[in-house]
Design a protein around this motif. Structure first.
Motif, mmCIF file in Angstrom:
data_model
loop_
_atom_site.group_PDB
_atom_site.id
_atom_site.type_symbol
_atom_site.label_atom_id
_atom_site.label_comp_id
_atom_site.label_asym_id
_atom_site.label_seq_id
_atom_site.Cartn_x
_atom_site.Cartn_y
_atom_site.Cartn_z
ATOM 1 N N LYS A 172 0.832 -1.209 0.000
ATOM 2 C CA LYS A 172 0.000 0.000 0.000
ATOM 3 C C LYS A 172 0.867 1.260 0.000
ATOM 4 N N GLY A 173 0.556 2.156 -0.928
ATOM 5 C CA GLY A 173 1.256 3.427 -1.038
ATOM 6 C C GLY A 173 2.533 3.389 -1.857
ATOM 7 N N LYS A 174 2.990 2.198 -2.232
ATOM 8 C CA LYS A 174 4.175 2.096 -3.085
ATOM 9 C C LYS A 174 3.778 2.395 -4.525
ATOM 10 N N GLU A 175 4.716 2.882 -5.318
ATOM 11 C CA GLU A 175 4.450 3.157 -6.719
ATOM 12 C C GLU A 175 4.711 1.907 -7.560
ATOM 13 N N LEU A 176 3.878 1.693 -8.566
ATOM 14 C CA LEU A 176 4.094 0.613 -9.525
ATOM 15 C C LEU A 176 4.251 1.230 -10.903
ATOM 16 N N LEU A 177 5.388 0.950 -11.516
ATOM 17 C CA LEU A 177 5.685 1.434 -12.854
ATOM 18 C C LEU A 177 5.920 0.229 -13.759
ATOM 19 N N ILE A 178 5.484 0.332 -14.976
ATOM 20 C CA ILE A 178 5.657 -0.741 -15.955
ATOM 21 C C ILE A 178 6.521 -0.218 -17.087
ATOM 22 N N ALA A 179 7.558 -0.958 -17.435
ATOM 23 C CA ALA A 179 8.430 -0.603 -18.553
ATOM 24 C C ALA A 179 8.422 -1.770 -19.530
ATOM 25 N N ILE A 180 7.901 -1.510 -20.729
ATOM 26 C CA ILE A 180 7.790 -2.593 -21.706
ATOM 27 C C ILE A 180 8.480 -2.232 -23.018
ATOM 28 N N SER A 181 8.803 -3.272 -23.753
ATOM 29 C CA SER A 181 9.312 -3.120 -25.111
ATOM 30 C C SER A 181 8.441 -4.003 -25.999
ATOM 31 N N SER A 182 8.281 -3.554 -27.244
ATOM 32 C CA SER A 182 7.495 -4.370 -28.180
ATOM 33 C C SER A 182 8.042 -4.211 -29.591
ATOM 34 N N GLY A 183 7.853 -5.238 -30.372
ATOM 35 C CA GLY A 183 8.300 -5.204 -31.757
ATOM 36 C C GLY A 183 7.442 -4.299 -32.616
ATOM 37 N N GLY A 184 6.167 -4.263 -32.317
ATOM 38 C CA GLY A 184 5.249 -3.425 -33.087
ATOM 39 C C GLY A 184 5.435 -1.957 -32.775
ATOM 40 N N THR A 185 5.101 -1.131 -33.749
ATOM 41 C CA THR A 185 5.184 0.315 -33.553
ATOM 42 C C THR A 185 4.000 0.790 -32.724
ATOM 43 N N GLY A 186 4.114 1.981 -32.180
ATOM 44 C CA GLY A 186 3.044 2.548 -31.372
ATOM 45 C C GLY A 186 1.728 2.628 -32.119
ATOM 46 N N SER A 187 1.773 2.936 -33.406
ATOM 47 C CA SER A 187 0.542 3.055 -34.190
ATOM 48 C C SER A 187 -0.166 1.716 -34.368
ATOM 49 N N MET A 188 0.557 0.629 -34.186
ATOM 50 C CA MET A 188 -0.065 -0.695 -34.280
ATOM 51 C C MET A 188 -0.889 -1.010 -33.037
ATOM 52 N N TYR A 189 -0.601 -0.306 -31.944
ATOM 53 C CA TYR A 189 -1.275 -0.536 -30.665
ATOM 54 C C TYR A 189 -2.268 0.591 -30.391
ATOM 55 N N GLN A 190 -3.341 0.579 -31.134
ATOM 56 C CA GLN A 190 -4.423 1.542 -30.958
ATOM 57 C C GLN A 190 -5.678 0.996 -31.626
ATOM 58 N N ALA A 191 -6.808 1.582 -31.295
ATOM 59 C CA ALA A 191 -8.064 1.164 -31.928
ATOM 60 C C ALA A 191 -7.908 1.298 -33.438
ATOM 61 N N GLY A 192 -8.243 0.238 -34.153
ATOM 62 C CA GLY A 192 -8.117 0.237 -35.600
ATOM 63 C C GLY A 192 -6.741 -0.145 -36.089
ATOM 64 N N GLY A 193 -5.770 -0.216 -35.182
ATOM 65 C CA GLY A 193 -4.415 -0.624 -35.551
ATOM 66 C C GLY A 193 -4.327 -2.141 -35.626
ATOM 67 N N PHE A 194 -3.193 -2.626 -36.002
ATOM 68 C CA PHE A 194 -2.985 -4.064 -36.192
ATOM 69 C C PHE A 194 -3.362 -4.881 -34.952
ATOM 70 N N HIS A 195 -3.032 -4.373 -33.763
ATOM 71 C CA HIS A 195 -3.304 -5.113 -32.520
ATOM 72 C C HIS A 195 -4.611 -4.698 -31.840
ATOM 73 N N ASN A 196 -5.308 -3.722 -32.390
ATOM 74 C CA ASN A 196 -6.637 -3.293 -31.943
ATOM 75 C C ASN A 196 -6.707 -2.575 -30.596
ATOM 76 N N TYR A 197 -5.743 -2.731 -29.745
ATOM 77 C CA TYR A 197 -5.797 -2.159 -28.407
ATOM 78 C C TYR A 197 -4.533 -1.355 -28.118
ATOM 79 N N SER A 198 -4.664 -0.355 -27.265
ATOM 80 C CA SER A 198 -3.512 0.456 -26.875
ATOM 81 C C SER A 198 -2.694 -0.286 -25.812
ATOM 82 N N TYR A 199 -1.470 0.178 -25.635
ATOM 83 C CA TYR A 199 -0.647 -0.379 -24.561
ATOM 84 C C TYR A 199 -1.364 -0.221 -23.224
ATOM 85 N N SER A 200 -1.957 0.937 -23.020
ATOM 86 C CA SER A 200 -2.672 1.202 -21.767
ATOM 87 C C SER A 200 -3.767 0.156 -21.532
#
Length: 189
Positions: A107-135
């Protein structure tokens, strides 16, 4: 190599690096090396520490307790984390310790996520190749933070890893160290 021996009180950040073959990863290896060179965070290489996947839950809980900011660093595999990180979370974030009755150790600690992916950012959005955002794909981690009383911070993402130049990678590594230390990253452009 993990720098886990006697984390100093000033090492407020614990970075859990979960890459099954870190030495062959250009991106995650460089990000990890940057943190280790700076020396003001505790870097914990999960696959190196537990090649047999026999996780020492008490040790891991002690590490988490000793730090105020937790970073989970991993390559995005099939829209989630590598298997050992999931297993680590299943075992370490146990009921009565991380959540549920008496489970307030995170409780009260911060959680940060650091990821890498092969796909470009535009691929991770509605209508993009992967359909969903990173978020959207990281919602289970955000909900884990909610359940455990942690403070979820926006993720650090390196996308399109095959096209990242050496110069860009150096900028990402510097920005990542700032991010892991809990300071705002002003620009990644």
């Amino acid at each position: 190599m993990s720098n886990l021996t006697n984390p100093s009180p000033s090492a407020a950040t614990l970075v859990i690096v979960a890459h099954p073959d870190l030495e062959k990863s250009r991106i995650n290896k460089r990000l990890t090396t940057e943190l280790e060179q700076r020396g003001n965070v505790t870097v914990h290489r999960l696959y190196e520490t537990y090649p047999d996947e026999k996780i020492d839950v008490a040790r891991e809980q002690a590490l988490l307790t000793a730090h105020g900011r937790i970073v989970l660093q991993f390559p995005l595999y099939w829209y989630s984390s590598p298997a050992l990180l999931k297993k680590w979370m299943d075992l370490v974030f146990e009921q009565g310790w991380a959540h549920g009755k008496g489970g307030d150790k995170l409780k009260g600690k911060e959680l940060l996520i650091a990821i890498s992916s092969g796909g470009t950012g535009s691929m991770y959005q509605a209508g993009g190749f992967h359909n969903y955002s990173y978020s959207e794909l990281l919602r289970p981690f955000q909900q884990t933070a909610n359940l455990t009383g942690m403070i979820y911070r926006p993720p650090f993402v390196v996308s399109g890893i095959r096209e990242v130049s050496d110069e860009q990678l150096e900028k990402y590594a510097a920005d990542y160290a700032v991010y892991a230390e809990g300071q705002p990253v002003l620009s990644r452009a």
